[in-house]
Design a protein around this motif. Structure first.
Motif, PDB file in Angstrom:
ATOM      1  N   LEU B 201      -6.722  67.551 -31.501  1.00 56.77           N
ATOM      2  CA  LEU B 201      -5.809  66.444 -31.218  1.00 56.77           C
ATOM      3  C   LEU B 201      -5.210  65.925 -32.523  1.00 56.77           C
ATOM      4  CD1 LEU B 201      -4.733  64.393 -29.120  1.00 56.77           C
ATOM      5  CD2 LEU B 201      -6.677  62.971 -29.664  1.00 56.77           C
ATOM      6  N   MET B 202      -6.089  65.774 -33.511  1.00 60.41           N
ATOM      7  CA  MET B 202      -5.652  65.295 -34.814  1.00 60.41           C
ATOM      8  C   MET B 202      -4.625  66.243 -35.421  1.00 60.41           C
ATOM      9  SD  MET B 202      -8.103  64.571 -37.983  1.00 60.41           S
ATOM     10  CE  MET B 202      -7.812  66.060 -38.898  1.00 60.41           C
ATOM     11  N   ALA B 203      -4.874  67.541 -35.278  1.00 60.97           N
ATOM     12  CA  ALA B 203      -3.936  68.513 -35.837  1.00 60.97           C
ATOM     13  C   ALA B 203      -2.574  68.382 -35.165  1.00 60.97           C
ATOM     14  CB  ALA B 203      -4.492  69.923 -35.652  1.00 60.97           C
ATOM     15  N   VAL B 204      -2.565  68.208 -33.835  1.00 63.15           N
ATOM     16  CA  VAL B 204      -1.291  68.029 -33.135  1.00 63.15           C
ATOM     17  C   VAL B 204      -0.570  66.807 -33.676  1.00 63.15           C
ATOM     18  CG1 VAL B 204      -0.264  67.433 -30.920  1.00 63.15           C
ATOM     19  CG2 VAL B 204      -2.018  69.183 -31.034  1.00 63.15           C
ATOM     20  N   VAL B 205      -1.328  65.718 -33.819  1.00 63.62           N
ATOM     21  CA  VAL B 205      -0.729  64.469 -34.303  1.00 63.62           C
ATOM     22  C   VAL B 205      -0.117  64.672 -35.685  1.00 63.62           C
ATOM     23  CG1 VAL B 205      -1.304  62.165 -35.131  1.00 63.62           C
ATOM     24  CG2 VAL B 205      -2.145  62.922 -32.931  1.00 63.62           C
ATOM     25  N   VAL B 206      -0.863  65.321 -36.562  1.00 62.40           N
ATOM     26  CA  VAL B 206      -0.387  65.468 -37.941  1.00 62.40           C
ATOM     27  C   VAL B 206       0.857  66.346 -38.007  1.00 62.40           C
ATOM     28  CG1 VAL B 206      -0.983  66.427 -40.177  1.00 62.40           C
ATOM     29  CG2 VAL B 206      -2.618  65.026 -38.970  1.00 62.40           C
ATOM     30  N   ILE B 207       0.815  67.455 -37.247  1.00 60.09           N
ATOM     31  CA  ILE B 207       1.977  68.349 -37.264  1.00 60.09           C
ATOM     32  C   ILE B 207       3.196  67.651 -36.676  1.00 60.09           C
ATOM     33  CG2 ILE B 207       2.867  70.555 -36.438  1.00 60.09           C
ATOM     34  CD1 ILE B 207       0.652  70.940 -38.304  1.00 60.09           C
ATOM     35  N   GLY B 208       2.937  66.771 -35.690  1.00 56.32           N
ATOM     36  CA  GLY B 208       4.049  66.140 -35.002  1.00 56.32           C
ATOM     37  C   GLY B 208       4.640  64.962 -35.733  1.00 56.32           C
ATOM     38  N   LEU B 209       3.994  64.522 -36.805  1.00 61.56           N
ATOM     39  CA  LEU B 209       4.456  63.320 -37.509  1.00 61.56           C
ATOM     40  C   LEU B 209       5.936  63.369 -37.828  1.00 61.56           C
ATOM     41  CD1 LEU B 209       1.690  62.414 -40.056  1.00 61.56           C
ATOM     42  CD2 LEU B 209       2.360  61.233 -38.000  1.00 61.56           C
ATOM     43  N   LYS B 210       6.348  64.515 -38.359  1.00 57.16           N
ATOM     44  CA  LYS B 210       7.729  64.605 -38.811  1.00 57.16           C
ATOM     45  C   LYS B 210       8.700  64.580 -37.626  1.00 57.16           C
ATOM     46  CE  LYS B 210      10.843  65.652 -42.000  1.00 57.16           C
ATOM     47  NZ  LYS B 210      11.105  64.896 -43.212  1.00 57.16           N
ATOM     48  N   VAL B 211       8.234  65.044 -36.482  1.00 55.37           N
ATOM     49  CA  VAL B 211       9.141  65.154 -35.344  1.00 55.37           C
ATOM     50  C   VAL B 211       9.310  63.833 -34.605  1.00 55.37           C
ATOM     51  CG1 VAL B 211       9.617  66.369 -33.213  1.00 55.37           C
ATOM     52  CG2 VAL B 211       8.522  67.559 -35.087  1.00 55.37           C
ATOM     53  N   THR B 212       8.191  63.218 -34.217  1.00 59.29           N
ATOM     54  CA  THR B 212       8.329  62.002 -33.424  1.00 59.29           C
ATOM     55  C   THR B 212       7.975  60.744 -34.189  1.00 59.29           C
ATOM     56  OG1 THR B 212       6.091  62.041 -32.634  1.00 59.29           O
ATOM     57  CG2 THR B 212       7.702  63.237 -31.352  1.00 59.29           C
ATOM     58  N   GLY B 213       7.394  60.886 -35.371  1.00 57.73           N
ATOM     59  CA  GLY B 213       6.986  59.692 -36.079  1.00 57.73           C
ATOM     60  C   GLY B 213       5.622  59.236 -35.625  1.00 57.73           C
ATOM     61  N   LEU B 214       4.933  58.483 -36.492  1.00 60.43           N
ATOM     62  CA  LEU B 214       3.508  58.299 -36.217  1.00 60.43           C
ATOM     63  C   LEU B 214       3.222  57.269 -35.137  1.00 60.43           C
ATOM     64  CD1 LEU B 214       2.336  55.557 -37.809  1.00 60.43           C
ATOM     65  CD2 LEU B 214       2.628  57.037 -39.756  1.00 60.43           C
ATOM     66  N   ILE B 215       4.199  56.423 -34.804  1.00 64.61           N
ATOM     67  CA  ILE B 215       3.903  55.436 -33.769  1.00 64.61           C
ATOM     68  C   ILE B 215       4.057  56.058 -32.389  1.00 64.61           C
ATOM     69  CG2 ILE B 215       4.576  53.200 -32.830  1.00 64.61           C
ATOM     70  CD1 ILE B 215       5.561  52.552 -35.647  1.00 64.61           C
ATOM     71  N   LEU B 216       4.955  57.015 -32.276  1.00 65.79           N
ATOM     72  CA  LEU B 216       5.257  57.540 -30.952  1.00 65.79           C
ATOM     73  C   LEU B 216       4.547  58.853 -30.641  1.00 65.79           C
ATOM     74  CD1 LEU B 216       8.995  56.586 -30.831  1.00 65.79           C
ATOM     75  CD2 LEU B 216       7.108  55.572 -29.613  1.00 65.79           C
ATOM     76  N   ILE B 217       3.882  59.446 -31.640  1.00 64.72           N
ATOM     77  CA  ILE B 217       3.274  60.754 -31.400  1.00 64.72           C
ATOM     78  C   ILE B 217       2.211  60.669 -30.312  1.00 64.72           C
ATOM     79  CG2 ILE B 217       1.660  60.406 -33.291  1.00 64.72           C
ATOM     80  CD1 ILE B 217       3.059  63.773 -32.399  1.00 64.72           C
ATOM     81  N   VAL B 218       1.568  59.502 -30.155  1.00 61.02           N
ATOM     82  CA  VAL B 218       0.554  59.386 -29.107  1.00 61.02           C
ATOM     83  C   VAL B 218       1.139  59.686 -27.745  1.00 61.02           C
ATOM     84  CG1 VAL B 218      -1.053  57.812 -30.143  1.00 61.02           C
ATOM     85  CG2 VAL B 218       0.960  56.918 -29.078  1.00 61.02           C
ATOM     86  N   ALA B 219       2.428  59.362 -27.587  1.00 58.17           N
ATOM     87  CA  ALA B 219       3.047  59.584 -26.283  1.00 58.17           C
ATOM     88  C   ALA B 219       2.967  61.060 -25.899  1.00 58.17           C
ATOM     89  CB  ALA B 219       4.495  59.123 -26.305  1.00 58.17           C
ATOM     90  N   LEU B 220       3.079  61.954 -26.888  1.00 56.61           N
ATOM     91  CA  LEU B 220       3.027  63.393 -26.595  1.00 56.61           C
ATOM     92  C   LEU B 220       1.674  63.790 -26.021  1.00 56.61           C
ATOM     93  CD1 LEU B 220       4.693  65.515 -29.378  1.00 56.61           C
ATOM     94  CD2 LEU B 220       5.454  65.004 -27.085  1.00 56.61           C
ATOM     95  N   ALA B 221       0.630  63.080 -26.435  1.00 56.99           N
ATOM     96  CA  ALA B 221      -0.703  63.449 -25.956  1.00 56.99           C
ATOM     97  C   ALA B 221      -1.091  62.684 -24.703  1.00 56.99           C
ATOM     98  CB  ALA B 221      -1.740  63.207 -27.048  1.00 56.99           C
ATOM     99  N   ILE B 222      -0.329  61.656 -24.343  1.00 57.75           N
ATOM    100  CA  ILE B 222      -0.733  60.848 -23.191  1.00 57.75           C
ATOM    101  C   ILE B 222       0.174  61.066 -21.977  1.00 57.75           C
ATOM    102  CG2 ILE B 222      -1.075  58.524 -22.317  1.00 57.75           C
ATOM    103  CD1 ILE B 222      -1.929  57.649 -25.026  1.00 57.75           C
TER     104      ILE B 222
END
Lengths: 307, 403
Positions: B201-222
């Motif tokens: 999960l953490m890896a997904v979040v980190v890779i996704g930072l640049k794409v969705t930004g760190l506040i909204l990346i949770v939305a991708l996992a939820i």
């Protein structure tokens, strides 16, 4: 001294009041395991404020408060609807709701960036505590000078009112709040109206979050809701003592954080200052860390130390 | 509109296509790992993880800036983000396991204090003489517009790797999600699988930072897993569906953001995902709001019709408007409320059913408890013909005064 009056007195007071207000409510949120409601509500203050700005065309604080309040209510309603009707677990319902609303806020903001509005995502997150300057605060005499007092930044009065409101709320509903926090079923059976009190608590959280939002940004709000109260929970088993501890922690992190942010880099030889709101929240987190390590009541009752 | 069409059909240039594919892979990975985390009821842990990346990002930026004058070096930033996210994750786990505080308080505390420390570090950066500072705000709300080809390739490759890893490990995850006790008897170390799940999960979040930004990346996992839950009850199917929905959200969001300069990617991806959620929430034929409402209405009509027929059979007056309307529409009563011939027959049948059911409940209370019914299921569908014959033989004669 006049420097202190002009530049530091108001931000420091605002930070202390907000810290104490949020920490007071935070005690009940932590006890009820609802800490993340505070998180969700401070995220959605952004879309509320942006929409109210787009509707009214100005950054009047009344409109912003109203917008943020409405969005907080919408959030709570949406979370409940998704949870009940969709049979979705509550933390997931919260995640769906606040990320979507926050996304709306960011999108609207970026869309209208062309208008040259003084409102941006960073501002909303970090706040601008340092900009609360009292230009007429030239010396101690200004404290008794009505003309100078009239020039105080309006945020101070607003925050003070909200703080008072929250204290009155807790004082009036303390029995209901305590009952509802520990035993909602019993609370319902003695007509303590746990649902109503729940809703009032959430509304208070929203009011506090909005008042604080403009002055200090949303991050410090979340930190102040959770960290002091959580740290206090590790210090004592009694609610009154826990509230007292949380207030103490809030004051310590606000005062120390503000001073460190302003003067800390100077001591290290840099000619700059760092974000006061960020430092205050970081200190609140550090206090919680210390409480986790050495707090006298850190373990669960009835559970041995080893997990 | 035309730009969007070209983005949708991957003809808007190499970079845009690469970013689109990358975010689709990322959305799929997020949806898959998010499903397991949702089943484990720990969705908001990802919120803590994503906020906890900020101090690492800022520190890596400072270090890279001191080293080479420009802080924007994606691999370094991602590494820093991953390290501080790992610390945050560890903190959440430790606080909720070792102290009396609940996981919610642990998440909130870690989220806010890590993010606040990151904010402090960002103000430090602002006072430094480092170029590329504007690049850092892109990590807050996401920006794919100015992405380098090498960055897009890195993101796409990592997302693909994650997707494969999650796919390989899906059985273990599922076992732990549903029955941790059983998993332990099977020799699966639940602690390790849990940790692996959160690390992915953490890896997904980190890779996704640049794409969705760190506040909204949770939305991708939820959001995609919650959406998928509306369409199926079978876990592996839900995981696959969540992956599809996540990929769709990434596709729509990134292509939409390429329509106009300066449209942030993150919010668009999240809103695309949310629209899919809303559609499922309202219109899913199984768990959607509309379907639930319809089922409720159907049930209500059946109850009213049955009660109306029973009242007819017992010659009791009917006052309820809905009942009268239903009976009239079925042709069981005339406009003045008198039963028609088919109505009398149906009423007799209904009363007979009711008497059979109550006798069955009286004679075989244990068996009757097993049957899930509200007296509305035809008894012939529940019992065998000879059981019904036996019951009918035991039926007491109709009381006098009835019909």
């Amino acid at each position: 001294m006049s420097d202190f009056m002009m530049f530091s007195l108001v931000p420091l007071t605002v930070a202390v009041i907000i810290g104490m207000t949020c920490a007071l409510l935070g005690n009940f949120l932590v006890l009820r395991r609802q800490s993340l409601i505070g998180d969700a509500i401070s995220h959605v203050a952004l879309p509320g404020i942006v929409v109210s700005f787009l509707l009214t065309g100005m950054l009047s604080s009344a409109a912003m408060m109203l917008g943020a309040g409405v969005s907080a209510l919408i959030t709570v309603a949406m979370i409940e609807l998704i949870r009940r009707l969709g049979r979705v677990e509550i933390s997931a319902a919260m995640g769906v709701t606040f990320t979507s609303l926050f996304a709306v806020g960011v999108l609207l903001l970026e869309w209208h960036q062309a208008g040259g509005v003084h409102l941006d995502v960073e501002h909303a997150l970090y706040g601008n505590l340092e900009s609360l300057i009292w230009f007429d605060g030239t010396g101690p005499a200004a404290l008794f000078d009505p003309v100078a007092l009239a020039d105080l930044p309006p945020q101070l009065a607003r925050v003070a009112w909200v703080g008072l409101l929250v204290v009155i709320f807790v004082a009036v509903f303390r029995r209901h709040l305590v009952l509802g926090s520990f035993d909602p079923d019993f609370a319902a059976s003695v007509r303590a109206h746990p649902v109503l009190v729940d809703l009032l608590l959430v509304t208070m959280v929203a009011v506090a979050a909005i008042a604080a939002f403009e002055a200090v940004g949303s991050i410090i709000v979340i930190a102040m809701f959770i960290c002091p109260a959580a740290a206090a929970r590790l210090m004592t088993d009694r609610l009154v003592a826990q509230i007292a501890w949380s207030q103490l922690f809030a004051v310590i992190s606000a005062v120390l954080g503000y001073l460190l942010a302003g003067h800390g880099p100077g001591w290290l030889g840099f000619d700059a200052s760092v974000s006061a709101a960020g430092t205050i929240a970081t200190l609140a987190g550090l206090i919680l860390l210390l409480a986790c390590l050495w707090g006298p009541r850190r373990h669960r009752t009835g559970v041995t130390a080893s997990p | 509109m035309e730009t969007w069409w070209r983005a949708l059909t991957f003809t808007l240039g190499y970079n845009t296509s690469l970013v689109t594919i990358g975010s689709m892979l990322l959305g799929a990975a997020g949806g898959m790992i998010g499903s397991f985390v949702l089943l484990r009821k720990r969705s908001l842990v990802s919120d803590a993880i994503s906020h906890a990346t900020l101090p690492g990002l800022a520190l890596a930026f400072i270090l890279a800036g001191l080293w080479q004058g420009d802080g924007r070096w994606l691999p370094g930033l991602l590494l820093g983000a991953a390290l501080s996210a790992a610390v945050g994750l560890w903190a959440v786990q430790t606080i909720s396991a070792r102290t009396r505080l609940g996981e919610d308080a642990a998440i909130g505390a870690v989220l806010s204090s890590f993010f606040a420390f990151g904010v402090v570090l960002i103000t430090v950066i602002q006072s430094m003489q480092v170029t590329g500072q504007a690049g850092l705000t892109g990590y807050l709300v996401g920006a794919t517009a100015g992405m380098l080809a090498s960055e897009a390739q890195l993101i796409a490759l990592c997302a693909l790797g994650l997707l494969l890893a999650i796919f390989v490990l899906r059985r273990d995850f599922l076992l732990v999600c549903f029955d941790a006790e059983f998993a332990r008897t099977q020799g699966v170390s639940t602690g390790r699988v849990d940790l692996l799940m959160l690390l992915l999960l953490m890896a997904v979040v980190v890779i996704g930072l640049k794409v969705t930004g760190l506040i909204l990346i949770v939305a991708l996992a939820i959001i995609p897993p919650v959406t998928a839950r509306f369409w199926t009850d079978r876990p592996l199917r839900m995981v696959a569906l969540a992956a599809l929905l996540g990929a769709a959200a990434g596709y729509l969001g990134v292509t939409l953001s390429s329509v106009q300069e300066g449209l942030p990617t993150g919010p668009l991806v999240v809103l695309a995902s949310f629209s899919l959620f809303m559609a499922s929430f309202l219109f899913s034929p199984w768990r959607g709001v509309l379907a639930t409402l319809l089922a409720y209405q159907r049930f209500r009509r059946r109850v009213h019709l049955r009660q109306g027929l029973l009242a007819l059979a017992r010659e009791e007056p009917i006052f309820d408007n809905l009942t009268l309307k239903l009976l009239r529409r079925q042709g069981y009563i005339r406009r003045d409320g008198v039963a028609t011939l088919p109505g009398q027959a149906a009423a007799r049948d209904a009363e007979h059913e009711e008497r059979l059911w109550s006798l069955y409940r009286e004679r075989h209370p244990d068996d009757a408890l097993q049957q899930e019914h509200s007296g509305l299921t035809p008894i012939a569908r529940v019992l065998s013909p000879d059981a019904i014959m036996a019951l009918e033989a035991q039926l007491p004669p109709r009381p006098e005064g009835g019909r």
